[in-house]
Motif scaffolding. Structure first.
Motif, short mmCIF file in Angstrom:
data_model
loop_
_atom_site.label_atom_id
_atom_site.label_comp_id
_atom_site.label_asym_id
_atom_site.label_seq_id
_atom_site.Cartn_x
_atom_site.Cartn_y
_atom_site.Cartn_z
N GLY A 104 0.80 -1.23 0.00
CA GLY A 104 0.00 0.00 0.00
C GLY A 104 0.82 1.27 0.00
O GLY A 104 0.28 2.36 0.21
N ILE A 105 2.12 1.16 -0.25
CA ILE A 105 2.94 2.38 -0.32
C ILE A 105 3.01 2.80 -1.79
O ILE A 105 3.47 2.03 -2.63
N PRO A 106 2.53 4.01 -2.09
CA PRO A 106 2.50 4.42 -3.50
C PRO A 106 3.90 4.45 -4.09
O PRO A 106 4.85 4.83 -3.41
N THR A 107 4.04 4.05 -5.37
CA THR A 107 5.34 4.16 -6.02
C THR A 107 5.66 5.64 -6.19
O THR A 107 4.75 6.48 -6.23
N PHE A 108 6.94 5.92 -6.27
CA PHE A 108 7.39 7.32 -6.26
C PHE A 108 6.86 8.10 -7.45
O PHE A 108 6.56 9.28 -7.34
N ARG A 109 6.76 7.44 -8.59
CA ARG A 109 6.41 8.17 -9.81
C ARG A 109 4.91 8.14 -10.12
O ARG A 109 4.47 8.61 -11.14
N GLY A 110 4.13 7.58 -9.20
CA GLY A 110 2.68 7.58 -9.38
C GLY A 110 2.08 8.94 -8.99
O GLY A 110 2.77 9.79 -8.43
N PRO A 111 0.76 9.15 -9.25
CA PRO A 111 0.13 10.45 -9.01
C PRO A 111 0.01 10.82 -7.53
O PRO A 111 -0.11 12.00 -7.19
N GLU A 112 0.07 9.82 -6.63
CA GLU A 112 -0.11 10.13 -5.19
C GLU A 112 1.10 10.87 -4.61
O GLU A 112 1.07 11.30 -3.47
N GLY A 113 2.15 10.98 -5.39
CA GLY A 113 3.39 11.57 -4.86
C GLY A 113 3.36 13.09 -4.75
O GLY A 113 4.22 13.67 -4.11
N TYR A 114 2.35 13.75 -5.36
CA TYR A 114 2.36 15.23 -5.36
C TYR A 114 2.13 15.81 -3.98
O TYR A 114 1.44 15.23 -3.14
N TRP A 115 2.65 17.00 -3.76
CA TRP A 115 2.54 17.68 -2.47
C TRP A 115 2.20 19.15 -2.73
O TRP A 115 2.85 19.80 -3.53
N THR A 116 1.16 19.65 -2.05
CA THR A 116 0.72 21.01 -2.32
C THR A 116 1.26 21.96 -1.25
O THR A 116 1.10 21.71 -0.06
N VAL A 117 1.90 23.02 -1.69
CA VAL A 117 2.35 24.08 -0.77
C VAL A 117 1.70 25.36 -1.28
O VAL A 117 2.00 25.82 -2.38
N GLY A 118 0.77 25.93 -0.46
CA GLY A 118 0.01 27.10 -0.93
C GLY A 118 -0.81 26.68 -2.14
O GLY A 118 -1.55 25.70 -2.08
N SER A 119 -0.62 27.39 -3.26
CA SER A 119 -1.42 27.02 -4.43
C SER A 119 -0.58 26.21 -5.43
O SER A 119 -1.03 25.91 -6.52
N LYS A 120 0.63 25.86 -5.02
CA LYS A 120 1.52 25.19 -5.98
C LYS A 120 1.65 23.70 -5.66
O LYS A 120 1.74 23.32 -4.50
N GLU A 121 1.66 22.88 -6.71
CA GLU A 121 1.86 21.44 -6.53
C GLU A 121 3.31 21.09 -6.83
O GLU A 121 3.86 21.52 -7.84
N TYR A 122 3.91 20.32 -5.93
CA TYR A 122 5.30 19.92 -6.14
C TYR A 122 5.39 18.43 -6.41
O TYR A 122 4.70 17.63 -5.77
N HIS A 123 6.27 18.07 -7.31
CA HIS A 123 6.56 16.68 -7.62
C HIS A 123 7.61 16.18 -6.62
O HIS A 123 8.42 16.98 -6.15
#
Ligand code: APR
Length: 277
Positions: free
Chosen positions: A32-51
């Protein structure tokens, strides 16, 4: 499993030769640990999404250590809740069968191989382990366990003052950092077993590559080294990738298109039968 793969595995098991297992995010996907390059890896800071390739950098840590720590404490929660799966357990059983003949090289920082029971001295965590920290200013090379008072965070949860205090180098009181290799950093022996991994590759007769896309440097060097000196490469992945091509480019290699747990359970069974006829 193909009879050619079976006889290759049986012969190597009965020899005195070394075996290396190289794992990537695919083996932990089944926990159940998402792979690094899958879509679950994104992280939002303010209005910006980081890979992840932007978050997991020294540059980002130097710019915004709190945000990088929030991301790691969130990921740590996922890793802590996950349980080792049948693939991890199969590699523990391989180590029980082969002892010092087996080396495990893992790119995963989730600690699941060690939790499953592989021994720390035969497990090279070449990208580190998120349950450990060290001084970000490199005042010493000492690696510490993450203090137990620092608990995982949900998305959007801020660091507390107590977290901030605990995420501090015990020697110089500057920021501690996760003990992981970031994208803008290079491998070394002291933290990431760079030379040990290449030495294992030089000596290995069989390389099992499990659930990795082949995007990082040292795993490619390990695979290339085994290929060059005539070792057998078996790639296990649900999809074709650069390692399956390398394995099939020699007369000796194989690609097993399968989930890691299924293939590894079968392989450990073949090893067991070879040693206990
Ligand atoms: N069984 C086998 N393989 C699987 C499974 C599964 N159940 N699920 C996914 N895979 C495969 C995918 O097909 C893919 O080839 O696992 C691979 C995962 O690839 P990545 O997400 O790129 O992970 P990994 O190769 O480990 O990444 C290497 O790069 O992101 C950095 O430092 C990070 O350690 C990571 C490194």
């Amino acid at each position: 499993m193909d009879s050619k793969i079976k006889s290759t595995l049986t012969n190597i098991a009965r020899s005195k030769e070394s075996i290396t297992v190289l794992t990537g995010a695919g083996i932990s996907a089944e926990s159940g640990i998402p792979t690094f390059r899958g879509p679950e890896g994104y992280w939002t800071v303010g209005s910006k999404e980081y890979h992840p390739q932007e978050m997991a950098t020294l540059e980002m840590f130097q710019k915004d250590p709190k945000e990088v720590w929030k991301w790691y404490l969130y990921r740590m929660g996922i890793c802590r809740r996950a349980q080792p799966n049948a693939g991890h357990r199969a590699i523990v059983n391989m180590e029980k069968l082969f002892g010092d003949r087996l080396t495990l090289i893992t790119q995963n920082v989730d600690n699941l191989h060690l939790r499953a029971g592989n021994s720390p001295n035969r497990t090279y965590q070449i990208h580190g382990n998120i349950f450990f920290i060290r001084c970000a200013a490199e005042c010493s090379a000492t690696v510490y366990p993450l203090p137990p008072e620092v608990v995982p965070k949900d998305k959007g949860e801020e660091l507390t003052d107590a977290d901030r205090q605990k995420l501090t180098c015990p020697q110089c009181s500057r920021w501690a950092r996760p003990h992981v290799l970031w994208f803008d950093e290079t491998y070394n022996e002291a933290h990431y077993r760079f030379y040990s991994s290449l030495t294992a590759a030089q000596q290995t007769a069989l390389l099992l590559i499990v659930g990795t896309s082949g995007a990082t440097n040292l795993p490619n060097q390990v695979a290339w080294e085994v290929h060059q000196h005539g070792g057998v490469i078996i790639d296990i992945n649900i999809e074709k990738n650069s390692f399956s091509k390398l394995a099939l480019s020699s007369q000796r290699g194989f690609f097993i298109q399968s989930t890691s747990s299924r293939a590894l359970e079968e392989i450990v069974h073949i090893f067991y039968e070879a040693l206990n006829p």
